[in-house]
Design an enzyme around this catalytic site. Structure first.
Site, PDB file in Angstrom:
ATOM      1  N   GLU A   1       0.823  -1.216   0.000  1.00 33.53           N
ATOM      2  CA  GLU A   1       0.000   0.000   0.000  1.00 33.53           C
ATOM      3  C   GLU A   1       0.864   1.275   0.000  1.00 33.53           C
ATOM      4  O   GLU A   1       0.441   2.314  -0.504  1.00 33.53           O
ATOM      5  CB  GLU A   1      -0.939  -0.006   1.218  1.00 33.53           C
ATOM      6  CG  GLU A   1      -2.237   0.754   0.977  1.00 33.53           C
ATOM      7  CD  GLU A   1      -3.300   0.515   2.039  1.00 33.53           C
ATOM      8  OE1 GLU A   1      -2.972  -0.013   3.127  1.00 33.53           O
ATOM      9  OE2 GLU A   1      -4.465   0.857   1.780  1.00 33.53           O
TER      10      GLU A   1
ATOM     11  N   HIS B   1       6.936 -26.966   0.329  1.00 35.80           N
ATOM     12  CA  HIS B   1       6.234 -28.089  -0.299  1.00 35.80           C
ATOM     13  C   HIS B   1       5.035 -27.591  -1.092  1.00 35.80           C
ATOM     14  O   HIS B   1       4.129 -28.368  -1.423  1.00 35.80           O
ATOM     15  CB  HIS B   1       5.789 -29.083   0.777  1.00 35.80           C
ATOM     16  CG  HIS B   1       6.948 -29.629   1.552  1.00 35.80           C
ATOM     17  ND1 HIS B   1       7.586 -30.803   1.225  1.00 35.80           N
ATOM     18  CD2 HIS B   1       7.621 -29.115   2.620  1.00 35.80           C
ATOM     19  CE1 HIS B   1       8.593 -31.011   2.067  1.00 35.80           C
ATOM     20  NE2 HIS B   1       8.629 -29.996   2.928  1.00 35.80           N
TER      21      HIS B   1
ATOM     22  N   LYS C   1     -13.404   2.740  -2.287  1.00 39.22           N
ATOM     23  CA  LYS C   1     -14.232   3.115  -1.127  1.00 39.22           C
ATOM     24  C   LYS C   1     -15.399   3.988  -1.574  1.00 39.22           C
ATOM     25  O   LYS C   1     -16.538   3.802  -1.131  1.00 39.22           O
ATOM     26  CB  LYS C   1     -13.392   3.894  -0.104  1.00 39.22           C
ATOM     27  CG  LYS C   1     -12.500   3.039   0.773  1.00 39.22           C
ATOM     28  CD  LYS C   1     -11.863   3.934   1.845  1.00 39.22           C
ATOM     29  CE  LYS C   1     -10.734   3.218   2.548  1.00 39.22           C
ATOM     30  NZ  LYS C   1      -9.947   4.112   3.400  1.00 39.22           N
TER      31      LYS C   1
HETATM   32  O1  PA5 Z   1      -2.886   1.672   6.140  1.00 40.18           O
HETATM   33  C1  PA5 Z   1      -3.913   2.310   6.025  1.00 40.18           C
HETATM   34  O2  PA5 Z   1      -3.936   3.532   6.147  1.00 40.18           O
HETATM   35  C2  PA5 Z   1      -5.203   1.610   5.769  1.00 40.18           C
HETATM   36  O3  PA5 Z   1      -5.014   0.249   5.630  1.00 40.18           O
HETATM   37  C3  PA5 Z   1      -6.171   1.868   6.927  1.00 40.18           C
HETATM   38  O4  PA5 Z   1      -5.588   1.413   8.115  1.00 40.18           O
HETATM   39  C4  PA5 Z   1      -7.507   1.158   6.714  1.00 40.18           C
HETATM   40  O5  PA5 Z   1      -8.063   1.589   5.517  1.00 40.18           O
HETATM   41  C5  PA5 Z   1      -8.435   1.441   7.850  1.00 40.18           C
HETATM   42  O6  PA5 Z   1      -8.578   2.821   8.015  1.00 40.18           O
HETATM   43  P1  PA5 Z   1      -9.132   3.461   9.329  1.00 40.18           P
HETATM   44  O7  PA5 Z   1      -8.148   3.235  10.393  1.00 40.18           O
HETATM   45  O8  PA5 Z   1      -9.303   4.897   9.003  1.00 40.18           O
HETATM   46  O9  PA5 Z   1     -10.441   2.796   9.630  1.00 40.18           O
END
Ligand code: PA5
Length: 591
Positions: free
Chosen positions: A416, A445, A559
């Site tokens: 990410e 394996h 989203k």
């Molecule tokens: O790393 C990130 O920023 C995302 O994976 C968020 O943690 C995830 O989308 C959850 O977001 P939030 O903490 O706002 O609910």
């Protein structure tokens, strides 16, 4: 019962029995045996430290003798080698140990113990020798051209990388000073830690189960810590529920005793639909089961200090809450209350965890050059292999089950943070390396055949643990059958580590690059180092690519479309877009 021993104690370290007599860890037959709780057994070669034994209540006197009854002290004292037992505060004990590696001197400071009181022991991570012995190391040999040929990194590559990393190191110091790297300061945010520890202590006495409601960076760090650092004997259960699968979630709620369960809603934004939906389901469940007064006690919210719907709800409902510092986003938040609270509730020593991160920080700062900083080098070498050797996949394989969830956490961090279409100036880069989580030895394996003979698009990162917390001997049997008999008398951890080495060499022999992150043991200190190292490695790679590690524009689009489909106000055009797209699907191609 003997109390007072800590992970990392040296042979000869002192403890106190329930009868008030002093005892020491003693060697027998070249080893020292230590038993913690009923199922947690560790054996260490003589001369080694007793490492990472998390709950050491019982030390069997092979320690081997029954500690009950008079005379125990004398027997044990008699067994000590050149040591003074029953020391005073600050008294320095010197032990001559002619262990396997030859004569050595051992020194330890023994606290004064008043009769009938528990001896105070200094936390291991405050001891320099223990910290040194518990230092995580990065072994780069397997990525060098000298080991793997053309797919490896040669001296010229390293020469080119060095000045780039050096510049990045200087830039990162500036950014850090300017407060742009919030995650970097988490190991030293004392106020937050104090509140986490106090809240965790309170909930441990009120409940026996904690269910974390969160997703992505608001879930994976908590799971890495709780599964990595708690053992079967821990009475407080932590479940990280990052699924909205109705079967799984309803199943979980029906299985727990809600009167003894606390829910920790974690969301930085305070509006992630999965987490909000879980919260609404749980809140309703609690209201029905416990009533409008009691239910509040069963919710702790971890969210931004001021912004977001969850903070508003905290104000309105009066839930207990913890804060996620400004500038710390989900995947970099494991060392904030996001990860620390579930970990502390599960009995993890979060101070030790943060000390581990601080240790890695200190190593990085003290490194003579960027090329001596393991975090920057890990990020730099992975980037180099991606950019110059077309290694578009990073396989991280853990040779301990305890770190599998940490690998999941790292996969999210790497994917990410780095998988971006545009660089910071808006120029197209479409860079990223696909992270794959693997488990040793199971994936030898399953997937190894592909890594060894398939496309040359992977670099393998091994997580190796020298000293597994449990010693599991393999009994000798079928000695006349060589293919089975040779295993007898060996140990499962030994086999696991031999398999790791064998896989590393097998890859290398086929010109497939790999690196190894070696942990002396899995404990809060080493895990703290590892997490912090991965965070900085990711930042270093982001700098080399030129992308913003902290954004996730691609995820945001999904989203918005989901909001539209679920009827959120303001997202009507997204809903129409999805409906039009669905209407355009050709039924002929749905077979
Ligand atoms: O790393 C990130 O920023 C995302 O994976 C968020 O943690 C995830 O989308 C959850 O977001 P939030 O903490 O706002 O609910």
């Amino acid at each position: 019962m003997i109390d007072g021993f800590e992970p990392g104690e040296h042979l000869g370290a002192l403890g106190r029995t329930q009868h008030g007599t002093s005892v020491a860890l003693q060697p027998r037959d070249g080893r020292v045996a230590v038993q913690a709780d009923d199922q947690h057994v560790a054996e260490r070669p003589r001369g080694a430290e007793v490492a990472h034994v998390p709950r050491m209540h019982q030390v069997e006197a092979a320690v081997g003798e029954d500690d009950a009854g008079a005379g125990g002290t004398a027997r044990r004292q008699g067994g000590l080698q050149g040591r003074n037992v029953g020391g005073h505060l600050g008294e320095r004990h010197v032990e001559e140990d002619s262990g396997l590696s030859g004569t050595r001197k051992r020194c330890s400071l023994t606290p004064r113990v008043r009769p009938g009181t528990r001896p105070r022991t200094m936390a291991n991570y405050r001891r320099r020798r223990w910290r040194d012995a518990m230092t995580v190391q990065l072994d780069l040999n397997g990525v060098l051209a000298a080991a793997v040929g053309a797919d490896g990194i040669g001296p010229q590559d390293l020469e080119d990388l060095a000045p780039r990393l050096q510049r990045i190191r200087a830039d990162l110091v500036t950014r850090r000073t300017a407060g742009e790297l919030g995650f970097a300061e988490l190991p030293s945010r004392r106020d937050d830690v104090k509140k986490v520890i106090e809240t965790a202590a309170a909930v441990r006495s009120e409940f026996d189960t904690l269910i974390v409601l969160g997703i992505g960076g608001s879930a994976l760090g908590a799971r890495a810590l709780t599964t990595g650092l708690t053992g079967a004997g821990e009475p407080f259960r932590v479940v990280v529920a990052d699924s909205i699968d109705p079967d799984a979630f309803a199943g979980l709620l029906s299985e727990v005793d809600v009167k003894r369960t606390l829910f920790n809603v974690i969301s930085k934004s305070g509006e992630t639909p999965e987490t909000m939906a879980q919260f609404l389901v749980v809140r309703d469940h609690l209201l029905r089961e416990l009533g409008a007064v009691d239910y509040r006690r069963h919710i702790v919210v971890t969210t931004d200090a001021t912004d977001g719907a969850m903070r508003q709800i905290v104000h309105d409902e009066g839930f207990r809450s913890l804060t996620i510092p400004a500038g710390v986003i989900g995947r970099f938040s494991v060392l904030s209350s996001v990860g620390l609270f579930p970990a502390a509730a599960a009995g993890v020593d979060v101070e030790e965890l943060l000390a581990g991160a601080a240790h890695m920080d200190a190593r990085s700062r003290a490194a003579e050059s960027a090329m001596a900083d393991p975090s920057l080098v890990l990020g730099g070498v992975l980037w180099l292999l991606g950019a110059r050797r077309r290694k578009s996949i990073v396989v991280t394989i853990s040779y301990t089950e305890r770190l599998v969830a940490t690998v999941d956490w790292f996969c999210q961090l790497w994917a990410e943070s780095l998988g971006k279409e545009l660089d910071r100036e808006g120029r197209p880069v479409e860079w990223g390396q696909t992270p794959i989580r693997a488990v040793g030895t199971a994936d030898q394996h399953s997937q190894l055949q592909l890594w060894i003979d398939g496309p040359r698009d992977k670099v393998v990162l091994f997580l190796r643990v020298e000293d597994h917390a449990t010693t599991a001997d393999i009994p000798a049997a079928y000695q006349d059958l060589e293919s089975v008999g040779y295993l007898g008398g060996r140990e499962l951890g030994e086999l696991l580590n031999a398999e790791q080495r064998a896989t590393e060499l097998a890859l290398g022999k086929r010109g497939r690059p790999s690196m190894t992150l070696g942990l002396p043991a899995v404990n809060a200190f080493t895990l703290g180092q590892l997490l912090y190292l991965f965070e900085w490695a990711t930042i270093a790679a982001a700098e080399l690519i030129g992308v913003d590690a902290f954004g996730q524009p691609g995820v945001e689009e999904g989203k918005r479309l989901a909001h539209g489909l679920m009827g959120r106000g303001g997202f009507e055009t997204r809903r129409e877009e999805v409906e039009e797209w669905l209407a355009r699907k050709n039924p002929q191609f749905i077979i």
